[in-house]
Design a protein around this motif. Structure first.
Motif, PDB file in Angstrom:
ATOM      1  N   PRO A   1       0.844  -1.204   0.000  1.00 30.58           N
ATOM      2  CA  PRO A   1       0.000   0.000   0.000  1.00 30.58           C
ATOM      3  C   PRO A   1       0.877   1.251   0.000  1.00 30.58           C
ATOM      4  N   ALA A   2       0.261   2.379  -0.320  1.00 28.27           N
ATOM      5  CA  ALA A   2       1.020   3.631  -0.319  1.00 28.27           C
ATOM      6  C   ALA A   2       1.397   4.036   1.102  1.00 28.27           C
ATOM      7  N   GLY A   3       0.563   3.655   2.052  1.00 25.84           N
ATOM      8  CA  GLY A   3       0.768   4.112   3.427  1.00 25.84           C
ATOM      9  C   GLY A   3      -0.095   5.334   3.669  1.00 25.84           C
ATOM     10  N   ARG A   4      -0.090   5.764   4.898  1.00 27.93           N
ATOM     11  CA  ARG A   4      -0.950   6.889   5.238  1.00 27.93           C
ATOM     12  C   ARG A   4      -0.157   8.184   5.089  1.00 27.93           C
ATOM     13  N   ILE A   5      -0.365   8.831   3.957  1.00 25.29           N
ATOM     14  CA  ILE A   5       0.431  10.020   3.640  1.00 25.29           C
ATOM     15  C   ILE A   5      -0.381  11.265   3.999  1.00 25.29           C
ATOM     16  N   PRO A   6       0.127  12.081   4.922  1.00 23.38           N
ATOM     17  CA  PRO A   6      -0.618  13.293   5.265  1.00 23.38           C
ATOM     18  C   PRO A   6      -0.796  14.167   4.020  1.00 23.38           C
ATOM     19  N   ALA A   7      -1.966  14.781   3.882  1.00 21.83           N
ATOM     20  CA  ALA A   7      -2.255  15.588   2.694  1.00 21.83           C
ATOM     21  C   ALA A   7      -1.152  16.614   2.434  1.00 21.83           C
ATOM     22  N   THR A   8      -0.604  17.153   3.500  1.00 26.52           N
ATOM     23  CA  THR A   8       0.425  18.191   3.336  1.00 26.52           C
ATOM     24  C   THR A   8       1.752  17.619   2.832  1.00 26.52           C
ATOM     25  N   GLU A   9       1.895  16.287   2.871  1.00 24.64           N
ATOM     26  CA  GLU A   9       3.145  15.658   2.432  1.00 24.64           C
ATOM     27  C   GLU A   9       3.028  15.042   1.054  1.00 24.64           C
ATOM     28  N   SER A  10       1.846  15.158   0.463  1.00 25.98           N
ATOM     29  CA  SER A  10       1.603  14.503  -0.810  1.00 25.98           C
ATOM     30  C   SER A  10       2.575  14.991  -1.897  1.00 25.98           C
ATOM     31  N   GLN A  11       2.822  16.296  -1.928  1.00 25.55           N
ATOM     32  CA  GLN A  11       3.755  16.874  -2.896  1.00 25.55           C
ATOM     33  C   GLN A  11       5.168  16.325  -2.683  1.00 25.55           C
ATOM     34  N   ALA A  12       5.575  16.276  -1.423  1.00 27.98           N
ATOM     35  CA  ALA A  12       6.921  15.804  -1.097  1.00 27.98           C
ATOM     36  C   ALA A  12       7.087  14.340  -1.511  1.00 27.98           C
ATOM     37  N   PHE A  13       6.035  13.551  -1.270  1.00 29.50           N
ATOM     38  CA  PHE A  13       6.044  12.135  -1.659  1.00 29.50           C
ATOM     39  C   PHE A  13       6.247  12.013  -3.171  1.00 29.50           C
ATOM     40  N   GLN A  14       5.473  12.795  -3.912  1.00 26.96           N
ATOM     41  CA  GLN A  14       5.572  12.742  -5.378  1.00 26.96           C
ATOM     42  C   GLN A  14       6.959  13.184  -5.843  1.00 26.96           C
ATOM     43  N   ALA A  15       7.468  14.220  -5.222  1.00 29.03           N
ATOM     44  CA  ALA A  15       8.783  14.739  -5.621  1.00 29.03           C
ATOM     45  C   ALA A  15       9.882  13.697  -5.379  1.00 29.03           C
ATOM     46  N   ARG A  16       9.759  12.962  -4.261  1.00 25.75           N
ATOM     47  CA  ARG A  16      10.758  11.934  -3.946  1.00 25.75           C
ATOM     48  C   ARG A  16      10.799  10.841  -5.014  1.00 25.75           C
ATOM     49  N   LEU A  17       9.622  10.572  -5.606  1.00 22.04           N
ATOM     50  CA  LEU A  17       9.542   9.446  -6.538  1.00 22.04           C
ATOM     51  C   LEU A  17       9.832   9.844  -7.983  1.00 22.04           C
ATOM     52  N   GLU A  18       9.792  11.136  -8.275  1.00 18.29           N
ATOM     53  CA  GLU A  18       9.727  11.593  -9.663  1.00 18.29           C
ATOM     54  C   GLU A  18      10.839  11.094 -10.587  1.00 18.29           C
ATOM     55  N   ASP A  19      12.086  11.081 -10.125  1.00 17.21           N
ATOM     56  CA  ASP A  19      13.152  10.731 -11.087  1.00 17.21           C
ATOM     57  C   ASP A  19      13.278   9.226 -11.324  1.00 17.21           C
ATOM     58  N   GLY A  20      12.503   8.433 -10.612  1.00 18.68           N
ATOM     59  CA  GLY A  20      12.478   6.988 -10.856  1.00 18.68           C
ATOM     60  C   GLY A  20      13.551   6.210 -10.114  1.00 18.68           C
ATOM     61  N   ALA A  21      14.536   6.910  -9.539  1.00 18.07           N
ATOM     62  CA  ALA A  21      15.653   6.204  -8.887  1.00 18.07           C
ATOM     63  C   ALA A  21      15.177   5.433  -7.647  1.00 18.07           C
ATOM     64  N   VAL A  22      14.315   6.066  -6.870  1.00 20.84           N
ATOM     65  CA  VAL A  22      13.838   5.426  -5.635  1.00 20.84           C
ATOM     66  C   VAL A  22      13.024   4.174  -5.965  1.00 20.84           C
ATOM     67  N   LEU A  23      12.164   4.282  -6.984  1.00 22.57           N
ATOM     68  CA  LEU A  23      11.355   3.111  -7.354  1.00 22.57           C
ATOM     69  C   LEU A  23      12.221   2.045  -8.018  1.00 22.57           C
ATOM     70  N   GLY A  24      13.283   2.478  -8.710  1.00 26.19           N
ATOM     71  CA  GLY A  24      14.240   1.509  -9.248  1.00 26.19           C
ATOM     72  C   GLY A  24      14.881   0.716  -8.106  1.00 26.19           C
ATOM     73  N   ARG A  25      15.198   1.418  -7.021  1.00 25.82           N
ATOM     74  CA  ARG A  25      15.775   0.767  -5.842  1.00 25.82           C
ATOM     75  C   ARG A  25      14.759  -0.189  -5.213  1.00 25.82           C
ATOM     76  N   LEU A  26      13.508   0.222  -5.196  1.00 29.50           N
ATOM     77  CA  LEU A  26      12.437  -0.642  -4.674  1.00 29.50           C
ATOM     78  C   LEU A  26      12.380  -1.940  -5.490  1.00 29.50           C
ATOM     79  N   LEU A  27      12.424  -1.809  -6.823  1.00 30.13           N
ATOM     80  CA  LEU A  27      12.376  -3.007  -7.679  1.00 30.13           C
ATOM     81  C   LEU A  27      13.563  -3.920  -7.377  1.00 30.13           C
TER      82      LEU A  27
END
Ligand code: ADP
Ligand code: MG
Length: 270
Positions: A87-113
């Protein structure tokens, strides 16, 4: 950026076209077909968790892994041995932008894979629009799968998708369009059929999938009940089979069939 596990990002410009429905039911179909599948929710609104249960939508997930928690304990087992959810987890509405920014370049999700190498497939359910988390999922994935609703603006929103994937490839991402999937097709409705015909005629043949998902109230009922439609009744409804068909068609496109090819019988015994 492409991890070792083939990942499919279910992504589209528009919201409400059936991304989450397709991601969940396709993951279920693949798991039933014996592929060890992880369904990862990168929508900060936690669409998968919301559709599945209160427990999941309030529980931890990807967000917590981003904050240093170990991955495995965050992953949720299902009644199918081969299907696991993150699941995504419980992301506070105010952190939604920060969450998206962390994932944007694909490196973090590449690490997840990289941490999911024991899976045969990973499916990403993404937020609508080509925003941070969706771009990140596309950059980290081998494939993009785009649901499009049978409605008049379909062709225009499809152009955006094809352009976005082209732009990502030019910057070096390996993602390819696995296919465009018509959803919410109203069988027997003239205007829905006309739009579907039009798309099948105008969109390059290799991009349109043969499979399509009908508009079926049981899909809404299943998402309200928090289950893949195949689990809605003891006797699975016919629409569940549409996802089996889709899973098989995509396997063919992804080259997951052995050398026998897609039309050879599957042997019953080895
Ligand atoms: N083929 C379909 N037939 C009927 N209802 C559908 C179908 N696909 C999705 N829905 C319903 O439409 C709504 C939006 O679908 P959803 O999968 O959440 O879209 P998205 O993730 O693209 O925003 C949900 O309530 C879902 O249950
Ligand atoms: Mg969604």
């Amino acid at each position: 950026l492409n991890g070792a596990v083939p990942a499919v990002a279910v992504a589209s410009q528009k919201g409400g076209v059936g991304k989450t429905t397709v991601a969940l039911n396709l993951a279920y179909a693949w798991a039933r077909r014996g592929l060890r599948t992880a369904l990862v929710d990168v929508d900060p609104q936690g669409a998968i968790g919301l559709s599945l249960s209160k427990r999941l939508s309030h529980g931890p997930g990807l967000w917590d892994w981003l904050h240093g928690r170990a991955l495995r304990p965050l992953m949720v087992k299902t009644r199918l041995e081969a299907l696991t959810l993150l699941p995504a987890g419980r992301i506070p509405a105010t952190e939604s932008q920060a969450f998206q920014a962390r994932l944007e370049d694909g490196a973090v999700l590449g690490r997840l894979l990289g941490e999911l190498e024991d899976f045969a497939l990973v499916l990403f359910d993404t937020p609508s629009g080509f925003v941070g988390a969706t771009l990140g999922a596309l950059r980290a994935s081998r494939w993009a799968l785009t649901p499009v609703q049978a409605e008049p603006i379909a062709a225009r929103t499809l152009m955006r998708t094809v352009e976005t994937i082209g732009a990502l490839r030019r910057e070096g991402a390996g993602v390819e369009l696995l296919g465009i999937l018509l959803t919410m097709v109203q069988r027997g409705d003239a205007s829905s059929a006309a739009i579907a015909d039009d798309l099948w005629r105008t969109v390059p043949r290799h991009l349109m999938l043969d499979s399509h998902i009908p508009r079926d109230p049981l899909l809404l009922e299943a998402s309200n009940a928090g289950v893949p439609v195949g689990l809605l009744r003891k006797r699975p409804p016919a629409v569940a089979l549409e996802f089996d068909q889709l899973a098989a068609e995509l396997e063919e496109r992804m080259g997951l069939h052995g050398k026998e090819g897609p039309d050879a019988p599957v042997s019953l015994v080895d």
